[in-house]
Design a protein around this motif. Structure first.
Motif, mmCIF file in Angstrom:
data_model
loop_
_atom_site.group_PDB
_atom_site.id
_atom_site.type_symbol
_atom_site.label_atom_id
_atom_site.label_comp_id
_atom_site.label_asym_id
_atom_site.label_seq_id
_atom_site.Cartn_x
_atom_site.Cartn_y
_atom_site.Cartn_z
ATOM 1 N N ARG A 126 2.258 -4.687 -7.741
ATOM 2 C CA ARG A 126 0.833 -4.784 -8.051
ATOM 3 C C ARG A 126 0.221 -6.072 -7.535
ATOM 4 O O ARG A 126 -0.984 -6.142 -7.322
ATOM 5 N N GLN A 148 4.282 -3.044 -11.140
ATOM 6 C CA GLN A 148 3.568 -2.270 -12.147
ATOM 7 C C GLN A 148 4.476 -1.911 -13.302
ATOM 8 O O GLN A 148 5.632 -1.530 -13.111
ATOM 9 N N LYS A 178 6.275 -0.016 -7.892
ATOM 10 C CA LYS A 178 5.064 -0.350 -7.148
ATOM 11 C C LYS A 178 4.781 -1.832 -7.351
ATOM 12 O O LYS A 178 4.871 -2.331 -8.466
ATOM 13 N N ARG A 229 0.830 -1.209 0.000
ATOM 14 C CA ARG A 229 0.000 0.000 0.000
ATOM 15 C C ARG A 229 0.866 1.261 0.000
ATOM 16 O O ARG A 229 0.624 2.188 -0.772
ATOM 17 N N CYS A 257 2.365 1.880 -3.368
ATOM 18 C CA CYS A 257 1.362 2.402 -4.316
ATOM 19 C C CYS A 257 1.044 3.869 -4.037
ATOM 20 O O CYS A 257 0.868 4.656 -4.964
ATOM 21 N N GLU A 258 0.967 4.223 -2.773
ATOM 22 C CA GLU A 258 0.627 5.593 -2.383
ATOM 23 C C GLU A 258 1.835 6.532 -2.416
ATOM 24 O O GLU A 258 1.687 7.722 -2.163
#
Length: 109
Positions: free
Chosen positions: A51, A79, A49, A22, A25-26
């Motif tokens: 996925r 990603q 990131k 998380r 991703c953020e």
């Protein structure tokens, strides 16, 4: 990762793994760095990131003199990349912290 399949220490470790994904991703470097022990050889959040974690071996927990250590081998997809990345994740929990001890990421190889 599906946390409903785990309990106890294994659940705490899976929660850490999910928090890592998380924060990546953020792009939350402060949150990401807060998951690691002070001794971890990590200097910052990587640029990729994650996925999906496509496979995960059993979580192995061992007791040492001052800590509990857990290891788990994972295969990640990142990603923008179709390659599979195999990594060994190492987690530690200090015995001296007693009931308030929390698992932290010690290393990702």
């Amino acid at each position: 990762m599906d946390e409903s399949k785990y309990s106890g220490d294994e659940l705490e470790i899976v929660k850490l793994m999910n928090a890592r994904m998380r924060y990546l991703c953020e792009q939350d470097e402060e949150g990401y760095m807060g998951l690691f022990t002070a001794e971890a050889p990590v200097t910052g959040k990587p640029g990729y990131k994650v996925r999906h974690i496509i496979s995960m071996d059993e979580i192995t927990i061992t007791e040492q003199k001052n800590i509990y250590q857990a290891t788990v081998k994972v295969t990640e997809l990142r990603q923008g990349d179709e390659m599979e990345y195999n990594q060994m994740m190492v987690f530690r929990k200090k015995k001296a912290d007693g009931n308030t001890a929390q698992w932290m990421i010690a290393d990702i190889d």
